[in-house]
Design an enzyme around this catalytic site. Structure first.
Site, PDB file in Angstrom:
ATOM      1  N   ASP A 113      -0.345  -5.059   6.012  1.00 20.01           N
ATOM      2  CA  ASP A 113      -1.321  -5.988   5.446  1.00 20.01           C
ATOM      3  C   ASP A 113      -1.190  -6.055   3.925  1.00 20.01           C
ATOM      4  O   ASP A 113      -0.637  -5.171   3.276  1.00 20.01           O
ATOM      5  CB  ASP A 113      -2.745  -5.564   5.815  1.00 20.01           C
ATOM      6  CG  ASP A 113      -3.121  -4.217   5.227  1.00 20.01           C
ATOM      7  OD1 ASP A 113      -2.287  -3.295   5.301  1.00 20.01           O
ATOM      8  OD2 ASP A 113      -4.237  -4.087   4.683  1.00 20.01           O
ATOM      9  N   GLU A 114      -1.715  -7.125   3.358  1.00 18.51           N
ATOM     10  CA  GLU A 114      -1.871  -7.315   1.915  1.00 18.51           C
ATOM     11  C   GLU A 114      -0.568  -7.046   1.147  1.00 18.51           C
ATOM     12  O   GLU A 114      -0.536  -6.277   0.185  1.00 18.51           O
ATOM     13  CB  GLU A 114      -2.989  -6.412   1.377  1.00 18.51           C
ATOM     14  CG  GLU A 114      -4.341  -6.735   1.993  1.00 18.51           C
ATOM     15  CD  GLU A 114      -5.438  -5.809   1.514  1.00 18.51           C
ATOM     16  OE1 GLU A 114      -6.622  -6.212   1.615  1.00 18.51           O
ATOM     17  OE2 GLU A 114      -5.140  -4.685   1.074  1.00 18.51           O
ATOM     18  N   VAL A 115       0.503  -7.695   1.593  1.00 17.96           N
ATOM     19  CA  VAL A 115       1.790  -7.550   0.914  1.00 17.96           C
ATOM     20  C   VAL A 115       1.866  -8.606  -0.193  1.00 17.96           C
ATOM     21  O   VAL A 115       2.149  -9.779   0.061  1.00 17.96           O
ATOM     22  CB  VAL A 115       2.962  -7.699   1.903  1.00 17.96           C
ATOM     23  CG1 VAL A 115       4.297  -7.536   1.173  1.00 17.96           C
ATOM     24  CG2 VAL A 115       2.831  -6.677   3.033  1.00 17.96           C
ATOM     25  N   ASP A 116       1.624  -8.193  -1.423  1.00 19.38           N
ATOM     26  CA  ASP A 116       1.667  -9.081  -2.585  1.00 19.38           C
ATOM     27  C   ASP A 116       3.118  -9.176  -3.060  1.00 19.38           C
ATOM     28  O   ASP A 116       3.665  -8.229  -3.636  1.00 19.38           O
ATOM     29  CB  ASP A 116       0.778  -8.518  -3.691  1.00 19.38           C
ATOM     30  CG  ASP A 116       0.703  -9.428  -4.905  1.00 19.38           C
ATOM     31  OD1 ASP A 116       1.438 -10.447  -4.944  1.00 19.38           O
ATOM     32  OD2 ASP A 116      -0.082  -9.113  -5.819  1.00 19.38           O
ATOM     33  N   HIS A 174       0.830  -1.211   0.000  1.00 13.73           N
ATOM     34  CA  HIS A 174       0.000   0.000   0.000  1.00 13.73           C
ATOM     35  C   HIS A 174       0.866   1.263   0.000  1.00 13.73           C
ATOM     36  O   HIS A 174       0.533   2.248   0.650  1.00 13.73           O
ATOM     37  CB  HIS A 174      -0.926   0.015   1.227  1.00 13.73           C
ATOM     38  CG  HIS A 174      -1.979  -1.043   1.218  1.00 13.73           C
ATOM     39  ND1 HIS A 174      -3.301  -0.791   0.911  1.00 13.73           N
ATOM     40  CD2 HIS A 174      -1.901  -2.375   1.468  1.00 13.73           C
ATOM     41  CE1 HIS A 174      -3.993  -1.919   0.977  1.00 13.73           C
ATOM     42  NE2 HIS A 174      -3.168  -2.896   1.301  1.00 13.73           N
TER      43      HIS A 174
END
Length: 333
Positions: free
Chosen positions: A318-321, A265
């Site tokens: 969060d949401e570490v692609d 993000h």
């Protein structure tokens, strides 16, 4: 902003339902830990004044300013300025206030308890408020304001169901509300209105989500190009703005928890410093193979510490692609 207002009022409505079920006669929120009331009505004099009893604050201290401004908000919120004349014999002439500690430090775990009596059994012409800290006293002032009702016909402020004895302390040490100005920029005055609404319901943490993929609106003095990732030059917060929000919140007993999301993000970071991106075509998560990335994070936290005094900072995580890292040769290797 409509979404923020919606959630605030959803919260308040839910609290109101709890009040109604707990005791339909008690219009206080949140419901205090202990409430005792009677069947009499007393008026509030238009000359209602504050008297500090016992342990006086240091002269010209921040703590006394916090409390005096809290008392002035009480007078404004109950419409005392609209009272035309004192036309009842049963009047409260003022508030007798006792504070054990005048320490103005506000942190997680600060004592927010208070005891409120309206009227004071020993001094029937006065209400009595005792707080271990100034922040507990602020909650007591808010409760007192909720007991006071302005009658637009008689132009009087009245307290019904007296005498009141209220002994209160928070059930939860952390009572927060989140605003996300990284995705939806809000002017300072709107943020202040949110803080006011929080104070009315005795919340104590403003979770300020400042930075995300969409924008980096906050000035970081040690890295002046970071806020190039703001939506526009007019949608930015200076460090002076941040100090103003932190100070405004503290005056109402509210901590500010700052959030930057990292390493995911974070595409907005690279607008000012493209070397933070893994590549121009793959912009997040941040390039963790680059030592500069960690220097940037360290500098942000260092600048944060000069403004945000709450013991916690939210770093997202969060949401570490990781596919971007896998596709970038110098990181994958």
């Amino acid at each position: 902003m409509a979404l923020i207002h919606c959630w605030v009022w959803v919260y308040l409505a839910a609290v109101g339902i709890l009040f109604a079920r707990a005791d339909e006669k008690v219009g206080i929120w949140p419901m205090p830990a202990h409430v005792q009331y009677g069947s009499h009505t007393v008026g509030v004099s238009k000359r209602f004044a504050l008297s500090i009893i016992g342990n006086n604050p240091p002269s010209h201290s921040k703590s006394s300013a916090i409390l005096l401004k809290g008392f002035n908000r009480l007078l404004h919120n109950i419409n005392l300025y609209r009272v035309q004349e004192d036309n009842t014999d049963h009047l409260l002439l003022g508030l007798r206030l006792t504070i054990d500690s005048w320490d103005d430090q506000l942190q997680f775990g600060t004592d927010e308890s208070y005891t409120l009596k309206v009227p004071d059994p020993d001094y029937p012409k006065y209400a009595c408020l005792k707080g271990n800290t100034i922040y507990g006293a602020l909650h007591g002032l808010e409760t007192l304001s909720q007991l006071c009702l302005f009658n637009s016909k008689t132009k009087n402020v009245m307290v019904s169901m007296a005498p009141w004895i209220i002994i209160d302390q928070p059930r939860f040490s952390y009572r927060g509300l989140l605003i996300d100005t990284s995705r939806h920029f809000q002017p300072l005055e709107i943020i202040k209105k949110v803080i006011d609404a929080m104070a009315y319901s005795k919340l104590n943490v403003l979770h300020w989500h400042i930075v995300d993929t969409q924008s980096f609106p906050l000035e970081i003095p040690s890295l002046p190009n970071l806020w190039n990732g703001a939506y526009s030059p007019s949608e930015r917060y200076t460090m002076k703005d941040a100090r103003e929000i932190v100070g405004y919140a503290q005056m109402r007993g509210i901590n500010v928890l700052a959030e930057i999301d990292v390493p995911g993000h974070a595409a907005s970071w690279g607008i000012g410093y493209p070397q933070l991106w893994p590549s121009s075509h793959c912009q997040q998560p941040l390039d963790v193979s680059n030592e500069f990335t960690f220097k940037v994070i360290d500098s942000i936290l260092s600048d944060f510490s000069k403004v945000f005094k709450f013991k916690f900072v939210h770093l997202g995580g969060d949401e570490v692609d990781t596919s971007c890292w896998s596709q970038t040769r110098h990181i994958g290797n």
